[in-house]
Scaffold this motif. Structure first.
Motif: not given
Length: 134
Positions: A49-74
């Motif tokens: 199911g959607g477990n990979m999405l939740i696993a990614e949030y569990i395994l990666k801290p929220l404020d890092n380069e990984h999430y900056k790649t997912k941020a909107p590009r204005y």
């Protein structure tokens, strides 16, 4: 319940299965995770199911380069209309992102903020609110 989700597993492919499995093993040693059977299930069965999405949030801290790649590009110019909206019912969930994106959108745009609307009755019974793109 979440059986038809198509969650990307690109992050696991990017870091490799060995690193991913090591991170899962470390997370499963955390007593804060172990007390929640649902989180343990997510980590033990990341491909369901959607477990990979939740696993990614569990395994990666929220404020890092990984999430900056997912941020909107204005900084990208767009010509297509943007329709943004949220409700006051879960205002902390989608509304902040809708407001921020509406503010930065360079193309035609429309923003609707309304009362919580849930599909507990036929769609035709909901009031239709239409405003022009600005």
């Amino acid at each position: 319940m979440l059986s038809n989700l198509r969650v990307s597993k690109a992050w696991r492919d990017e870091i490799g299965y060995e690193a991913f499995n090591r991170m899962v093993g470390e997370a499963l040693q955390d007593p804060e995770i172990n007390i929640h059977p649902e989180l343990v299930n997510v980590l033990e069965n990341p491909d369901e199911g959607g477990n990979m999405l939740i696993a990614e949030y569990i395994l990666k801290p929220l404020d890092n380069e990984h999430y900056k790649t997912k941020a909107p590009r204005y900084d990208v110019d767009v010509e297509i209309p943007g329709y943004f909206g949220g409700c006051w019912g879960m205002h902390m969930l989608h509304l902040p992102g809708d407001l921020e994106t509406y503010e930065h959108w360079k193309g035609p745009k429309k923003l609707t903020i309304d009362l919580p609307t849930y599909l507990d009755r036929p769609v035709y019974q909901y009031p239709l609110r239409v405003s022009p793109l600005v």
